[in-house]
Write a protein that holds these residues in place. Structure first.
Motif, PDB file in Angstrom:
ATOM      1  N   ARG A  77      49.451  80.450 -15.963  1.00 49.18           N
ATOM      2  CA  ARG A  77      49.515  80.740 -14.346  1.00 49.18           C
ATOM      3  C   ARG A  77      49.695  79.315 -13.866  1.00 49.18           C
ATOM      4  NH1 ARG A  77      48.095  86.242 -13.285  1.00 49.18           N
ATOM      5  NH2 ARG A  77      48.770  85.745 -11.195  1.00 49.18           N
ATOM      6  N   SER A  78      50.189  79.399 -12.452  1.00 51.42           N
ATOM      7  CA  SER A  78      50.226  78.058 -11.823  1.00 51.42           C
ATOM      8  C   SER A  78      49.049  77.496 -11.264  1.00 51.42           C
ATOM      9  CB  SER A  78      51.361  78.459 -10.440  1.00 51.42           C
ATOM     10  OG  SER A  78      50.426  79.255  -9.706  1.00 51.42           O
ATOM     11  N   PRO A  79      48.886  76.308 -11.058  1.00 53.61           N
ATOM     12  CA  PRO A  79      47.862  75.764 -10.257  1.00 53.61           C
ATOM     13  C   PRO A  79      47.327  76.541  -9.121  1.00 53.61           C
ATOM     14  CG  PRO A  79      49.361  74.004 -10.975  1.00 53.61           C
ATOM     15  CD  PRO A  79      50.115  75.202 -11.076  1.00 53.61           C
ATOM     16  N   ALA A  80      48.170  77.036  -8.203  1.00 50.11           N
ATOM     17  CA  ALA A  80      47.606  77.942  -7.122  1.00 50.11           C
ATOM     18  C   ALA A  80      47.032  79.186  -7.643  1.00 50.11           C
ATOM     19  CB  ALA A  80      48.866  78.055  -6.328  1.00 50.11           C
TER      20      ALA A  80
ATOM     21  N   ALA B   5      39.635  80.993 -10.011  1.00 48.39           N
ATOM     22  CA  ALA B   5      38.542  80.132 -10.164  1.00 48.39           C
ATOM     23  C   ALA B   5      37.464  80.620  -8.830  1.00 48.39           C
ATOM     24  CB  ALA B   5      38.735  78.792  -9.981  1.00 48.39           C
ATOM     25  N   ALA B   6      38.369  80.873  -7.803  1.00 48.84           N
ATOM     26  CA  ALA B   6      37.516  81.541  -6.544  1.00 48.84           C
ATOM     27  C   ALA B   6      36.691  82.579  -6.855  1.00 48.84           C
ATOM     28  CB  ALA B   6      38.098  81.413  -5.303  1.00 48.84           C
TER      29      ALA B   6
ATOM     30  N   ALA C  44      43.434  69.172  -8.945  1.00 46.22           N
ATOM     31  CA  ALA C  44      43.813  69.073  -7.700  1.00 46.22           C
ATOM     32  C   ALA C  44      43.828  70.364  -6.849  1.00 46.22           C
ATOM     33  CB  ALA C  44      45.140  68.329  -7.670  1.00 46.22           C
ATOM     34  N   ALA C  45      44.391  71.430  -7.618  1.00 46.78           N
ATOM     35  CA  ALA C  45      44.233  72.755  -6.934  1.00 46.78           C
ATOM     36  C   ALA C  45      42.813  73.500  -6.583  1.00 46.78           C
ATOM     37  CB  ALA C  45      45.039  73.736  -7.764  1.00 46.78           C
ATOM     38  N   LEU C  46      41.963  73.313  -7.587  1.00 44.53           N
ATOM     39  CA  LEU C  46      40.643  73.378  -7.283  1.00 44.53           C
ATOM     40  C   LEU C  46      40.051  72.773  -6.188  1.00 44.53           C
ATOM     41  CD1 LEU C  46      39.456  73.649 -11.059  1.00 44.53           C
ATOM     42  CD2 LEU C  46      40.135  75.630  -9.572  1.00 44.53           C
ATOM     43  N   ARG C  47      40.183  71.227  -6.197  1.00 42.61           N
ATOM     44  CA  ARG C  47      39.536  70.493  -5.113  1.00 42.61           C
ATOM     45  C   ARG C  47      40.213  70.843  -3.768  1.00 42.61           C
ATOM     46  NH1 ARG C  47      41.764  66.146  -6.683  1.00 42.61           N
ATOM     47  NH2 ARG C  47      40.161  65.706  -8.144  1.00 42.61           N
ATOM     48  N   GLY C  48      41.447  71.194  -3.462  1.00 42.05           N
ATOM     49  CA  GLY C  48      42.161  71.427  -2.551  1.00 42.05           C
ATOM     50  C   GLY C  48      41.327  73.077  -2.065  1.00 42.05           C
ATOM     51  N   ALA C  49      41.037  73.793  -2.913  1.00 36.74           N
ATOM     52  CA  ALA C  49      40.569  74.901  -2.629  1.00 36.74           C
ATOM     53  C   ALA C  49      38.991  74.835  -1.972  1.00 36.74           C
ATOM     54  CB  ALA C  49      40.601  76.286  -3.637  1.00 36.74           C
ATOM     55  N   GLY C  50      38.530  73.679  -2.185  1.00 36.07           N
ATOM     56  CA  GLY C  50      36.904  73.404  -1.876  1.00 36.07           C
ATOM     57  C   GLY C  50      36.208  73.950  -3.049  1.00 36.07           C
TER      58      GLY C  50
END
Length: 391
Positions: free
Chosen positions: A341-344, A350-351, A380-386
């Motif tokens: 799957r994509s990073p997004a 993960a959420a 970076a995607a995880l960090r961006g999602a908080g």
């Protein structure tokens, strides 16, 4: 219910009726066990196919109960008639609500238990052998019973008589009993004979009877289902083979390992892979149960293959599945998501895992197995999602 008059010269005798009642008792017990398994499946989700199968098995159970009452009435009447021919006086006894409180002759002797290995026969099933009785759920045996002998092949005349019986019942308006006889034949005849009976019903039986018989095979043992599917394919009965195969989609989760093994033994491994693909779209809790049962039965590769099929689903459903899975399988699912799957999408997945620290740690470990550029993109995607980058 009105009991028919008993002709003193009738060929029907007490022992034949007792044998039929034995068959019915075994069939009713099987139907009750199947109904319980389906009810459990329905309570854990809202699958229309499970609801359809539950309604079908309840209809079968009702038909068997009606037939059992009819034969019980006939047996009592026949025994009373035979006793009346003797000069020995007998006491009277109340017989229950079905006789309106009337009194009948002394209690009928109980049916003698059938020998475990002997096939049971009766006019109603035209000599069909019944399966060995399953142990009662509330009283499991400490030692597994021996495997029942394979059903004996039936002659063309026997199968023709059974097909004629099914057709005659339907034509005179006893559709429920006709369906009950058909469903019983599906699980007690040898696979080759089921295929031959399906061919007879397709050519001359009631409309839909052949397909109904094929679908009913899925209510039986795994070997019966796989063997019959192979026989239908060999006989060129493609419509009925498809009906049986689709019915296998609703097979109980606890019995899937046996079904896959039986398909392999029948030379139908490709069908097993197709079923895994279909089961990959099951609701999250059910999907997790399927994978866990496969792993527990030693079919770990099948469990991983099932999770691989599921990895393209909505990320919230995947997270819900991971929460329900055993730890090692949850880890395997996370590796599939990270890899495919994509990073997004990974961040959305993960959420849903944050509520379970163990599952989230497994996800971060899976991210660490990617190549450097993909690992950076995922973090970076995880960090961006908080979301945390360590736990």
């Amino acid at each position: 219910m009105t009991v028919r008059e008993i002709d003193p010269g009738a060929a029907e005798d007490v022992q034949a009726l007792r044998s039929e009642l034995d068959e019915l008792l075994r069939a009713r017990r099987y139907a009750a066990q199947r109904e319980q398994r389906l009810a459990e499946g329905v309570s854990s989700g809202n699958d229309p196919e499970l609801h359809r199968q539950l309604a079908q098995i309840r209809s079968l159970r009702d038909g068997l109960a009606s037939r059992h009452l009819e034969l019980s009435e006939r047996l009592l009447a026949l025994e009373d008639h035979r006793r009346e021919q003797t000069a020995v006086p007998v006491p009277r006894r109340p017989t229950g609500a079905r006789f309106g409180g009337a009194y009948e002759a002394a209690p009928a002797p109980q049916p003698a238990p059938a020998a475990a290995a002997a096939p049971m026969r009766g006019a109603r099933f035209a000599g069909v052998a019944a399966p060995a009785a399953e142990p009662e759920p509330e009283a499991p045996q400490p030692v597994a019973p021996p495997r029942p002998k394979a059903p004996e092949p039936r002659s063309a005349a026997e199968l023709a008589a059974l097909a004629a019986r099914i057709t005659a019942l339907h034509r005179r308006g006893s559709a429920q009993e006709s369906a009950a006889v058909t469903a019983q034949a599906a699980v007690v005849l040898a696979p080759a004979d089921v295929a031959r009976l399906i061919a007879l019903l397709r050519a001359e039986g009631p409309a839909g009877a052949a397909g109904y018989l094929a679908r009913a095979v899925a209510h039986g043992a795994a070997g019966q289902a796989a063997g019959t599917l192979a026989e239908l394919r060999r006989a060129g009965l493609s419509e009925e083979a498809a009906a049986l195969f689709h019915a296998l989609w609703g097979y109980p989760a606890t019995e899937l390992p046996s079904l896959l093994a039986a398909l392999e033994q029948a030379g139908l491994s490709a069908d097993g892979l197709t079923l895994l693909w279909e089961w990959g779209s099951a609701p999250p809790a059910e999907l997790a149960a399927l994978a866990d049962h496969l792993r527990a039965a030693g079919r770990t590769e099948d469990a991983y293959r099932l999770l691989h099929q599921a990895a393209g689903r909505r990320t919230d459903e995947l997270a819900d599945t991971a929460i329900h899975l055993a730890p090692r399988l949850a880890e395997a699912l996370s590796y599939e998501v990270v890899r495919l799957r994509s990073p997004a999408d990974l961040a959305d997945y993960a959420a849903g895992l944050v509520v379970s620290p163990d599952r989230y740690r497994a996800l971060l470990a899976a991210v660490g197995t990617l190549d450097e550029s993909r690992t950076r993109a995922a973090l970076a995607a995880l960090r961006g999602a908080g979301l945390p980058l360590r736990t």
